[in-house]
Design a protein around this motif. Structure first.
Motif, PDB file in Angstrom:
ATOM      1  N   MET A 196     -21.230  -4.787  19.505  1.00 30.34           N
ATOM      2  CA  MET A 196     -20.748  -3.604  18.802  1.00 30.34           C
ATOM      3  C   MET A 196     -19.489  -3.964  18.017  1.00 30.34           C
ATOM      4  SD  MET A 196     -21.362  -0.674  21.724  1.00 30.34           S
ATOM      5  CE  MET A 196     -21.193   0.688  20.577  1.00 30.34           C
ATOM      6  N   ASN A 197     -19.297  -3.302  16.877  1.00 32.30           N
ATOM      7  CA  ASN A 197     -18.200  -3.613  15.973  1.00 32.30           C
ATOM      8  C   ASN A 197     -16.921  -2.936  16.441  1.00 32.30           C
ATOM      9  OD1 ASN A 197     -16.593  -4.280  13.807  1.00 32.30           O
ATOM     10  ND2 ASN A 197     -17.386  -2.640  12.509  1.00 32.30           N
ATOM     11  N   ASN A 198     -16.006  -3.708  17.021  1.00 28.62           N
ATOM     12  CA  ASN A 198     -14.748  -3.160  17.508  1.00 28.62           C
ATOM     13  C   ASN A 198     -13.672  -3.281  16.444  1.00 28.62           C
ATOM     14  OD1 ASN A 198     -15.808  -2.460  19.953  1.00 28.62           O
ATOM     15  ND2 ASN A 198     -14.956  -4.189  21.079  1.00 28.62           N
ATOM     16  N   SER A 199     -13.704  -2.383  15.476  1.00 29.13           N
ATOM     17  CA  SER A 199     -12.655  -2.332  14.461  1.00 29.13           C
ATOM     18  C   SER A 199     -11.731  -1.162  14.772  1.00 29.13           C
ATOM     19  CB  SER A 199     -13.253  -2.167  13.064  1.00 29.13           C
ATOM     20  OG  SER A 199     -13.778  -0.854  12.910  1.00 29.13           O
ATOM     21  N   PHE A 200     -10.617  -1.091  14.063  1.00 29.25           N
ATOM     22  CA  PHE A 200      -9.692   0.023  14.251  1.00 29.25           C
ATOM     23  C   PHE A 200     -10.421   1.353  14.064  1.00 29.25           C
ATOM     24  CE2 PHE A 200      -6.673  -3.366  13.387  1.00 29.25           C
ATOM     25  CZ  PHE A 200      -5.628  -3.075  14.246  1.00 29.25           C
ATOM     26  N   ALA A 201     -11.185   1.460  13.002  1.00 29.28           N
ATOM     27  CA  ALA A 201     -11.834   2.727  12.680  1.00 29.28           C
ATOM     28  C   ALA A 201     -12.894   3.094  13.710  1.00 29.28           C
ATOM     29  CB  ALA A 201     -12.455   2.668  11.282  1.00 29.28           C
ATOM     30  N   THR A 202     -13.739   2.140  14.093  1.00 27.07           N
ATOM     31  CA  THR A 202     -14.817   2.467  15.026  1.00 27.07           C
ATOM     32  C   THR A 202     -14.278   2.808  16.415  1.00 27.07           C
ATOM     33  OG1 THR A 202     -15.121   0.115  15.525  1.00 27.07           O
ATOM     34  CG2 THR A 202     -16.522   1.077  13.813  1.00 27.07           C
ATOM     35  N   LEU A 203     -13.181   2.183  16.804  1.00 30.16           N
ATOM     36  CA  LEU A 203     -12.606   2.470  18.115  1.00 30.16           C
ATOM     37  C   LEU A 203     -11.661   3.664  18.093  1.00 30.16           C
ATOM     38  CD1 LEU A 203     -11.942  -1.155  19.373  1.00 30.16           C
ATOM     39  CD2 LEU A 203     -13.458   0.520  20.440  1.00 30.16           C
ATOM     40  N   GLY A 204     -11.301   4.126  16.899  1.00 31.93           N
ATOM     41  CA  GLY A 204     -10.463   5.319  16.813  1.00 31.93           C
ATOM     42  C   GLY A 204      -8.979   5.066  16.884  1.00 31.93           C
ATOM     43  N   TYR A 205      -8.527   3.941  16.343  1.00 29.15           N
ATOM     44  CA  TYR A 205      -7.100   3.632  16.324  1.00 29.15           C
ATOM     45  C   TYR A 205      -6.596   3.474  14.883  1.00 29.15           C
ATOM     46  CZ  TYR A 205      -7.384   2.571  21.314  1.00 29.15           C
ATOM     47  OH  TYR A 205      -7.569   2.648  22.677  1.00 29.15           O
ATOM     48  N   LEU A 206      -5.323   3.682  14.701  1.00 31.93           N
ATOM     49  CA  LEU A 206      -4.635   3.400  13.442  1.00 31.93           C
ATOM     50  C   LEU A 206      -3.395   2.597  13.784  1.00 31.93           C
ATOM     51  CD1 LEU A 206      -4.221   4.040  10.309  1.00 31.93           C
ATOM     52  CD2 LEU A 206      -2.658   5.832  11.126  1.00 31.93           C
ATOM     53  N   ARG A 207      -3.227   1.442  13.133  1.00 34.87           N
ATOM     54  CA  ARG A 207      -2.013   0.656  13.354  1.00 34.87           C
ATOM     55  C   ARG A 207      -0.928   1.159  12.416  1.00 34.87           C
ATOM     56  NH1 ARG A 207      -2.477  -5.368  15.172  1.00 34.87           N
ATOM     57  NH2 ARG A 207      -3.218  -4.120  16.949  1.00 34.87           N
ATOM     58  N   LEU A 208       0.118   1.673  13.003  1.00 34.88           N
ATOM     59  CA  LEU A 208       1.158   2.399  12.280  1.00 34.88           C
ATOM     60  C   LEU A 208       2.479   1.656  12.405  1.00 34.88           C
ATOM     61  CD1 LEU A 208       2.041   5.065  10.854  1.00 34.88           C
ATOM     62  CD2 LEU A 208       2.176   6.103  13.124  1.00 34.88           C
ATOM     63  N   GLY A 209       3.192   1.552  11.289  1.00 30.41           N
ATOM     64  CA  GLY A 209       4.489   0.888  11.294  1.00 30.41           C
ATOM     65  C   GLY A 209       5.576   1.773  10.705  1.00 30.41           C
ATOM     66  N   VAL A 210       6.735   1.783  11.321  1.00 30.15           N
ATOM     67  CA  VAL A 210       7.919   2.450  10.758  1.00 30.15           C
ATOM     68  C   VAL A 210       8.936   1.361  10.440  1.00 30.15           C
ATOM     69  CG1 VAL A 210       7.666   4.737  11.755  1.00 30.15           C
ATOM     70  CG2 VAL A 210       8.667   2.928  13.130  1.00 30.15           C
ATOM     71  N   ALA A 211       9.486   1.404   9.246  1.00 33.55           N
ATOM     72  CA  ALA A 211      10.336   0.307   8.777  1.00 33.55           C
ATOM     73  C   ALA A 211      11.690   0.817   8.309  1.00 33.55           C
ATOM     74  CB  ALA A 211       9.643  -0.443   7.642  1.00 33.55           C
ATOM     75  N   THR A 212      12.698   0.013   8.580  1.00 34.81           N
ATOM     76  CA  THR A 212      14.042   0.247   8.059  1.00 34.81           C
ATOM     77  C   THR A 212      14.425  -0.993   7.257  1.00 34.81           C
ATOM     78  OG1 THR A 212      14.650   1.598   9.974  1.00 34.81           O
ATOM     79  CG2 THR A 212      16.451   0.716   8.633  1.00 34.81           C
ATOM     80  N   PRO A 213      14.214  -0.970   5.943  1.00 33.66           N
ATOM     81  CA  PRO A 213      14.503  -2.162   5.140  1.00 33.66           C
ATOM     82  C   PRO A 213      15.994  -2.307   4.868  1.00 33.66           C
ATOM     83  CG  PRO A 213      13.705  -0.398   3.739  1.00 33.66           C
ATOM     84  CD  PRO A 213      13.652   0.133   5.140  1.00 33.66           C
ATOM     85  N   ALA A 214      16.410  -3.533   4.653  1.00 36.92           N
ATOM     86  CA  ALA A 214      17.768  -3.755   4.162  1.00 36.92           C
ATOM     87  C   ALA A 214      17.928  -3.007   2.841  1.00 36.92           C
ATOM     88  CB  ALA A 214      18.017  -5.243   3.960  1.00 36.92           C
ATOM     89  N   LEU A 215      19.119  -2.452   2.590  1.00 30.83           N
ATOM     90  CA  LEU A 215      19.273  -1.555   1.439  1.00 30.83           C
ATOM     91  C   LEU A 215      20.644  -1.705   0.806  1.00 30.83           C
ATOM     92  CD1 LEU A 215      18.077   2.051   1.050  1.00 30.83           C
ATOM     93  CD2 LEU A 215      20.549   1.664   0.972  1.00 30.83           C
ATOM     94  N   ARG A 216      20.666  -1.574  -0.527  1.00 31.39           N
ATOM     95  CA  ARG A 216      21.917  -1.450  -1.269  1.00 31.39           C
ATOM     96  C   ARG A 216      21.904  -0.109  -1.974  1.00 31.39           C
ATOM     97  NH1 ARG A 216      22.016  -7.314  -4.379  1.00 31.39           N
ATOM     98  NH2 ARG A 216      22.220  -8.648  -2.502  1.00 31.39           N
ATOM     99  N   VAL A 217      22.951   0.654  -1.790  1.00 23.43           N
ATOM    100  CA  VAL A 217      22.998   1.993  -2.380  1.00 23.43           C
ATOM    101  C   VAL A 217      22.972   1.894  -3.904  1.00 23.43           C
ATOM    102  CG1 VAL A 217      24.345   4.116  -2.595  1.00 23.43           C
ATOM    103  CG2 VAL A 217      24.263   2.890  -0.400  1.00 23.43           C
ATOM    104  N   ALA A 218      22.019   2.581  -4.498  1.00 23.27           N
ATOM    105  CA  ALA A 218      21.822   2.695  -5.947  1.00 23.27           C
ATOM    106  C   ALA A 218      21.240   1.437  -6.588  1.00 23.27           C
ATOM    107  CB  ALA A 218      23.121   3.100  -6.650  1.00 23.27           C
ATOM    108  N   ASP A 219      20.845   0.442  -5.793  1.00 23.39           N
ATOM    109  CA  ASP A 219      20.268  -0.787  -6.341  1.00 23.39           C
ATOM    110  C   ASP A 219      18.747  -0.726  -6.158  1.00 23.39           C
ATOM    111  OD1 ASP A 219      19.525  -3.333  -7.099  1.00 23.39           O
ATOM    112  OD2 ASP A 219      21.185  -4.327  -6.062  1.00 23.39           O
ATOM    113  N   VAL A 220      18.070  -0.087  -7.096  1.00 22.99           N
ATOM    114  CA  VAL A 220      16.632   0.143  -6.969  1.00 22.99           C
ATOM    115  C   VAL A 220      15.862  -1.169  -6.975  1.00 22.99           C
ATOM    116  CG1 VAL A 220      14.624   1.248  -8.022  1.00 22.99           C
ATOM    117  CG2 VAL A 220      16.834   2.435  -8.000  1.00 22.99           C
ATOM    118  N   ALA A 221      16.272  -2.100  -7.780  1.00 21.00           N
ATOM    119  CA  ALA A 221      15.560  -3.382  -7.854  1.00 21.00           C
ATOM    120  C   ALA A 221      15.616  -4.108  -6.512  1.00 21.00           C
ATOM    121  CB  ALA A 221      16.148  -4.247  -8.963  1.00 21.00           C
TER     122      ALA A 221
END
Length: 652
Positions: free
Chosen positions: A1-26
């Motif tokens: 049987m195909n044990n993928s995230f979707a078939t097994l009913g899971y979602l791999r979820l990530g929360v991230a806090t990136p390094a940041l410079r205020v007002a430096d969009v690039a």
């Protein structure tokens, strides 16, 4: 049987806090792309970044700068294209103009484009916060679309995003302060079907706020029966008087699954697997949830993200779901269970006016726990322990060890003890029904169990007392009890306690409630193999009939029971979880074999559960026909058997 995230009913979820410079969009854009690369290495499917992470939350009056706003808008297509190559759906924060007003928004990116923009509703404007100086609330939005660059995009708080491959994965978005409001938007999003609630946030740190934030996220995930992903801005956002810590976390139905390290200037993230199937099952079981039909109209937007084979879960799966892993929590849980059991029995004795109970003690775990509960109950009621009539009823399989422990414990606890051998009565019964007394068949075993129950009932009648049942939840699930014998009593104090927990309760009593010789006896009882002792001992006088060798390890059966009945999972999901937990102890073939045995017994033995005596509900799983579990005694197991057979074929 195909044990993928979707078939097994899971979602791999990530929360991230990136390094940041205020007002430096690039810079901020580049760092988001680098974080996405890292998240892809961990097979993340949905990534959530902090509030206004493209510009920085601390820009203040720079939000009026056209150059800053344009740069943020122009960064979205670049992030969307990169995310598409990685197969990740992304939520990022940025300021967006609409009809002369500026909105604090979260953009949902997938399939190489922006699928929608959700504006913030509740704008903090007290103490250190001045958001109303720059931003308008979602309530002030003009229309349900916004022009961003060359694209016209869905805009509003009525947007939900659905994973096309797994329709029960619906993402709702609220932003920072929205969660802290009295009625968070995520509550109505959940009622509309959202199972994954995400919150891009910029929450400055002060003393004690970490604990409050964690409790808030956990409680909202529990209230909404959902996963809740909170991505918070990090130290790069700190400016002037405020410090940001980057406290990002993910909770599911009240349980904290993942949490990031705080106060790190480098990018940090936390990853976990959200159990979509579990959330759907919890909602189906909760009629209060379904009764609150949402009044809003919602726009559902489908998205795609990568699906991959799922081999190792990024979340803890408890091998003993009924037993807390931490010693302190386990001790507290045992004390609470013991209080529930003794209070329940005390109520029954007060109601009936009984001052005597009868218990058949064997020197095994279950009868020992029942005896300890009776002692605790009599102490609670101020009754003489001599009113507890403990009967040892030795038969053909009784060993010196178990009988000795039973009699010694009764003496040490100060209860009344009487020994009645059942040998002669059972042999007479064999003669009456034409059994040779030598064939060790089911009649040979059950006749002993029924004789014991007859004695217990009659002694209770003579004494004007109640028979206290000793059978536990695991035995009831498997039908490992003799109908109209140990299956029956006048009150079953252990009916809500699974076998894996019974042992811990007895050990807890030995460690905290008793000392000296009594504690030593309890420890030895815990070390004794589980057995009904209905077959003769071996040549050395030791237990020959070991329950777990016949029906399977209770460790597995309690795990199967929790997943099949409490979580309502199908055999394929249960086998997958069992392999995650027990791969170093059992082969796939062994797990599958015992799982088949569990289903066979569970379906065929419902008739025993349909006429159970009363007993206290202890945990979230109970099998009383008057309470949690209503199952036809003649339900067909064909559907579950077919899936088990398919699993067997896939293992060949």
């Amino acid at each position: 049987m195909n044990n993928s995230f979707a078939t097994l009913g899971y979602l791999r979820l990530g929360v991230a806090t990136p390094a940041l410079r205020v007002a430096d969009v690039a810079f901020n854009t580049g760092e988001i792309l680098r974080v996405l690369d890292g998240l892809r290495e961990e097979d993340v499917q949905l990534a959530v970044f902090p509030e206004l992470c493209l510009t920085g939350y601390s820009c203040a009056d720079l939000f009026y700068q056209d150059l800053l706003l344009k740069a943020a808008a122009e960064a979205l297509p670049r992030i969307a294209a990169h995310a598409e190559r990685l197969g990740i759906a992304v939520v990022v924060g940025l300021p967006v103009r609409q009809a002369g007003a500026l909105f604090n928004c979260a953009a949902f990116l997938a399939q190489g484009r922006t699928l929608g923009l959700v504006p913030k509703t509740y704008l903090p404007n007290t103490n250190e916060f001045y958001e109303e100086r720059w931003f308008a609330s979602s309530r002030e939005a003009f229309g349900d679309e916004v022009r961003l660059g060359a694209a016209t995009l869905p805009f509003g708080t009525d947007l939900l995003f659905r994973w096309a491959k797994r329709p029960d994965c619906i993402v709702g978005i609220e932003i920072c302060e929205d969660l802290w409001a009295v009625c968070p938007p995520s509550s109505t999003q959940a009622l509309a079907g959202a199972t994954v609630l995400v919150n891009p946030s910029a929450s400055p740190e002060i003393l004690g706020k970490q604990d409050y934030r964690r409790a808030l996220v956990q409680s909202q995930s529990a209230r909404c029966l959902a996963a809740y992903a909170y991505a918070s801005a990090g130290p790069g956002e700190s400016s002037t008087d405020l410090v940001y810590a980057g406290h990002s976390l993910i909770a599911e139905n009240g349980q904290l699954l993942a949490e990031s390290e705080r106060f790190c200037f480098d990018s940090r993230w936390a990853v976990t697997d959200v159990d979509l199937l579990r959330l759907q099952q919890e909602r189906l079981r909760n009629n209060a949830f379904s009764a609150q039909a949402p009044r809003n109209s919602w726009r559902m937007i489908d998205f795609e993200c990568a699906d991959a084979p799922l081999t190792a879960l990024r979340r803890d799966v408890a091998a003993r779901p009924f037993v807390p892993s931490g010693e302190q929590e386990r001790s507290a849980r045992c004390r609470e269970i013991f209080a529930l059991q003794t209070t329940a029995l005390a109520k029954r004795l007060r109601h009936t006016g009984s001052k005597q109970v009868v218990i058949g003690i064997s020197g095994g775990l279950d009868s020992t726990l029942a005896l300890l509960v009776a002692v605790g109950t009599f102490d609670k009621l101020g009754l003489d322990r001599q009113g507890i009539l403990a009967l040892t009823l030795p038969g053909f399989g009784t060993t010196t060890r178990t009988r000795g422990n039973a009699e010694k414990l009764a003496e040490l606890l100060g209860v009344s003890l009487k020994t009645i051998s059942i040998d002669a009565a059972v042999l007479q019964h064999f003669e009456d029904i034409g059994h040779d007394g030598e064939t060790h068949d089911i009649t040979y075993e059950n006749a002993q169990a029924r004789e014991r129950t007859q004695i217990l009932m009659d002694v209770a009648n003579a004494a004007g007392g109640l028979v206290v049942g000793t059978g536990d939840l695991s035995e009831l699930a498997l039908g490992w009890c003799t109908y109209n014998a140990d299956h029956m009593s006048m009150y079953g104090v252990n009916a809500g306690v699974p076998k894996t927990l019974v042992r811990h309760l007895v050990e807890w009593c030995a460690q905290t409630e008793f000392t000296g010789a009594a504690a030593e006896v309890l420890h030895d009882i815990c070390a004794t193999p589980v057995s009904p002792e209905l077959l003769p001992p071996d040549a050395e006088g030791a237990i020959r009939q070991k329950t777990e060798e016949h029906i399977g390890p209770y460790l597995l059966h309690d795990f199967f029971l929790f997943q099949a009945v409490r979580m309502q999972f199908a055999p394929a999901r249960i086998l997958f979880l069992a392999e995650q937990v027990f791969a170093d102890q059992f082969s796939r073939a062994e797990l599958l074999g015992w799982l088949k045995n569990f289903y066979r017994r569970f379906f065929s033995q419902q008739f025993k559960r349909s006429c159970l005596p009363d007993g206290p509900k202890i945990g979230s799983l109970a099998l009383s026909p008057r309470g949690d579990w209503r199952m036809p005694s003649d339900a067909c197991a064909a559907l579950w058997v077919a899936e088990l057979e398919l699993l067997e074929k896939s293992s060949d």
